[in-house]
Design an enzyme around this catalytic site. Structure first.
Site, PDB file in Angstrom:
ATOM      1  N   HIS A 194     -26.384  -0.211  67.293  1.00  0.00           N
ATOM      2  CA  HIS A 194     -26.007  -1.416  68.047  1.00  0.00           C
ATOM      3  C   HIS A 194     -25.548  -2.422  66.978  1.00  0.00           C
ATOM      4  CE1 HIS A 194     -25.796  -4.580  70.884  1.00  0.00           C
ATOM      5  NE2 HIS A 194     -27.000  -4.545  71.407  1.00  0.00           N
ATOM      6  N   ARG A 226     -27.471  -9.872  77.524  1.00  0.00           N
ATOM      7  CA  ARG A 226     -27.006 -10.633  76.362  1.00  0.00           C
ATOM      8  C   ARG A 226     -25.685 -10.114  75.809  1.00  0.00           C
ATOM      9  NH1 ARG A 226     -32.161 -11.050  76.968  1.00  0.00           N
ATOM     10  NH2 ARG A 226     -31.843  -8.895  77.513  1.00  0.00           N
ATOM     11  N   THR A 227     -25.609  -8.816  75.518  1.00  0.00           N
ATOM     12  CA  THR A 227     -24.442  -8.275  74.817  1.00  0.00           C
ATOM     13  C   THR A 227     -23.185  -8.454  75.666  1.00  0.00           C
ATOM     14  OG1 THR A 227     -25.958  -6.646  73.909  1.00  0.00           O
ATOM     15  CG2 THR A 227     -23.621  -6.242  73.590  1.00  0.00           C
ATOM     16  N   ARG A 256     -20.488  -0.009  75.802  1.00  0.00           N
ATOM     17  CA  ARG A 256     -21.902   0.400  75.754  1.00  0.00           C
ATOM     18  C   ARG A 256     -22.022   1.685  76.556  1.00  0.00           C
ATOM     19  NH1 ARG A 256     -27.253  -3.178  76.561  1.00  0.00           N
ATOM     20  NH2 ARG A 256     -26.581  -3.726  74.455  1.00  0.00           N
ATOM     21  N   LYS A 302     -17.416   9.144  90.922  1.00  0.00           N
ATOM     22  CA  LYS A 302     -16.766  10.271  91.626  1.00  0.00           C
ATOM     23  C   LYS A 302     -16.506  11.435  90.681  1.00  0.00           C
ATOM     24  CE  LYS A 302     -14.283   6.731  94.194  1.00  0.00           C
ATOM     25  NZ  LYS A 302     -12.977   6.060  94.220  1.00  0.00           N
TER      26      LYS A 302
HETATM   27  N1   CP Z   1     -30.138  -7.190  72.777  1.00  0.00           N
HETATM   28  C1   CP Z   1     -29.456  -6.551  73.741  1.00  0.00           C
HETATM   29  O1   CP Z   1     -28.677  -5.626  73.480  1.00  0.00           O
HETATM   30  O2   CP Z   1     -29.678  -7.049  75.003  1.00  0.00           O
HETATM   31  P1   CP Z   1     -28.940  -6.528  76.318  1.00  0.00           P
HETATM   32  O3   CP Z   1     -29.376  -5.127  76.561  1.00  0.00           O
HETATM   33  O4   CP Z   1     -29.352  -7.484  77.403  1.00  0.00           O
HETATM   34  O5   CP Z   1     -27.447  -6.590  76.053  1.00  0.00           O
END
Ligand code: CP
Length: 310
Positions: free
Chosen positions: A140, A62-63, A112, A90
């Site tokens: 998040h 999603r993100t 991320r 590496k």
């Molecule tokens: N909600 C969320 O962060 O989903 P993903 O890990 O798929 O990005």
């Protein structure tokens, strides 16, 4: 689109660093972008000539897609980086990786990373705007913004609303960002889950703790149900998934036995039959797919406002 207000911060590292005015500004900007993405022509030139790199050192559906779509809807130039197919394999460091990418004139970094604080580290060393797309078990922020935006859309306001967050609070960056965001917007918050998955000092964040799922459901207007993060658990926190589902899972019979409707949320990915049954996830009370839809408009707003901040 033009705005006169600015965010108080150059980066989005966590909800902790946003003011309630920042959050309201993001929501008002997202309202405009939501209107844009429902038009036949969904693209605006707002970030033309801005280059954004999406650095993903951890898996995401999603993100990652939502950020990429938001960037493309704003006409930014987009680069995607996946650690699993890069020179990180590496032995290249995070800072070397990012500095090499930035030397190609990148303006913004969406990252991320499994290490809490990784985006904060980058923000201390580079000039680009940094957006935290999830740092380990820490924060998040865009998930919390889209969650709060979705509650506002459904209930009109966050002020005075009762939100219960269920599940694996201990390993959840979504829980911490949601708590910061909901509290800044005037909501009441409790967490509910097995004692082993609730951090010991969580009440210091000004929230309640309830270990009984029925009591938590009876109390709340909104249930935000989180996944058990087995990939972050190095020891056993409960006997089995079956037992977890029996005592902490949310099912239709439980919801039907309450004398009120509850807004059902989940950030995804869902473990159907563990923390939530399919008939709850897919019920008329669920806004799970609206959360995903709103994520694009909210992320467009964040990117637009940070680019305006420079
Ligand atoms: N909600 C969320 O962060 O989903 P993903 O890990 O798929 O990005």
């Amino acid at each position: 689109m033009s705005i006169t207000q600015q965010l108080s911060t150059k980066h989005l590292l966590g909800i902790k660093y946003l003011t309630s005015e920042d959050i309201h500004l993001i929501f008002e900007t997202a309202d405009s972008f939501k209107e844009v993405i429902n038009r036949p022509i969904k693209k605006v030139p707002s970030l033309r000539d801005i280059t954004i790199v999406n650095l993903f050192f951890e898996d995401s559906t999603r993100t990652r897609i939502s950020f990429e779509l938001a960037e493309k809807r704003l006409s930014a130039d987009v680069l995607n980086f996946s650690a699993s197919s890069s020179s990180v394999k590496k032995g290249e460091t995070l800072l070397d990786t990012v500095n090499n990418i930035l030397s190609m004139k990148v303006d913004m970094v969406v990252m991320r990373h499994p290490a809490p604080g990784a985006p904060h580290f980058l923000a201390r060393h580079i000039d680009a705007n940094i957006i935290n797309a999830g740092d380990g078990t820490h924060e998040h922020p865009t998930q919390a913004l889209l969650d709060a935006y979705s509650i506002r859309e459904k209930l009109g306001t966050l002020e005075g609303k009762k939100v219960a967050i269920f599940g694996d609070i201990l390993h959840s960056r979504v829980a911490l960002s949601n708590i910061f965001c909901l509290k800044k917007l005037g909501a009441e918050v409790i967490v509910c889950g097995p004692p082993t998955l609730i951090p010991k000092h969580i009440h210091e964040l000004g929230i309640g703790v309830e270990y009984n799922v029925r009591k938590a459901l009876e109390w709340c207007d909104v249930a935000n149900i989180l996944r058990i993060q087995l990939e972050r658990q190095d020891i056993k926190y409960f006997p089995s998934l079956r037992e977890y589902a029996q005592y902490f899972g949310i099912n239709k019979a439980l919801l039907d036995s309450l004398d009120k409707p509850i807004v059902i949320m989940h950030p995804g990915p869902i473990n159907r039959g563990v923390e939530i049954t399919s008939d709850v996830a897919d019920s008329e009370h669920s806004i799970i797919l609206q959360q995903v839809e709103n994520g694009v408009a909210v992320r467009m707003a964040v990117l637009y406002l940070l680019a305006a901040r420079g």
